[in-house]
Design a protein around this motif. Sequence first.
Motif, mmCIF file in Angstrom:
data_model
loop_
_atom_site.group_PDB
_atom_site.id
_atom_site.type_symbol
_atom_site.label_atom_id
_atom_site.label_comp_id
_atom_site.label_asym_id
_atom_site.label_seq_id
_atom_site.Cartn_x
_atom_site.Cartn_y
_atom_site.Cartn_z
ATOM 1 N N ASP A 239 0.834 -1.210 0.000
ATOM 2 C CA ASP A 239 0.000 0.000 0.000
ATOM 3 C C ASP A 239 0.862 1.251 0.000
ATOM 4 N N ILE A 240 1.933 1.236 0.795
ATOM 5 C CA ILE A 240 2.835 2.389 0.841
ATOM 6 C C ILE A 240 3.494 2.577 -0.525
ATOM 7 N N ASN A 241 3.930 1.473 -1.140
ATOM 8 C CA ASN A 241 4.547 1.572 -2.469
ATOM 9 C C ASN A 241 3.557 2.139 -3.483
ATOM 10 N N ALA A 242 2.314 1.719 -3.392
ATOM 11 C CA ALA A 242 1.290 2.246 -4.304
ATOM 12 C C ALA A 242 1.113 3.741 -4.080
ATOM 13 N N LEU A 243 1.119 4.163 -2.810
ATOM 14 C CA LEU A 243 0.992 5.586 -2.505
ATOM 15 C C LEU A 243 2.182 6.374 -3.060
ATOM 16 N N PHE A 244 3.390 5.818 -2.902
ATOM 17 C CA PHE A 244 4.562 6.500 -3.436
ATOM 18 C C PHE A 244 4.510 6.577 -4.956
ATOM 19 N N THR A 245 4.061 5.513 -5.591
ATOM 20 C CA THR A 245 3.936 5.519 -7.050
ATOM 21 C C THR A 245 2.937 6.583 -7.482
ATOM 22 N N GLU A 246 1.817 6.651 -6.786
ATOM 23 C CA GLU A 246 0.803 7.661 -7.101
ATOM 24 C C GLU A 246 1.349 9.069 -6.859
#
Length: 163
Positions: free
Chosen positions: A91-98
């Motif tokens: 989830d954190i990686n997805a947030l960083f990607t976004e």
Amino acid sequence: MSGAEEEEKAARSRRASGAGDASPDEGVEADLPVIDERAVEQLTEGLISHYLPDLQRSKSALQELTQNQVVLLETLEQEITKFKECNFIIDINALFTEAKHYHSKLVNIRNDMMMLHEKTSKLKKRALKLQQKKQKEELEREQQREKELEREKQLTAKPARRT
């Protein structure tokens, strides 16, 4: 005489005398054979000695299974915790990607704004130059017109003065 033999004798005498109202269970008790207490103890000990080792093995096997179950439950809880952490990291990686995606959009917008600012500045300078050029041309035309008017005045015949 043992206690059981005495009870049986008392029951027989009651039946023979016909005393009291007899319950249906009284006759059954009298039909039972007399059991020796020692025989009962020996049979009990024999039964216990026969089944006790199996029961003790079953008990230790159940204890081992219970311990294994506790270990498995703890391991399962640890795995669940790891899984949750992995999902949290995803989830954190997805947030960083976004966030990176939106950051690049913002950078593009900023670049577009800077380009538009430069273009508007150039257009303003060009418009100012054109306005100055137009004013200069109008001034020159006005001056040219005044010169022509002055020249016409000078060219027009003046009546001579009589002295």
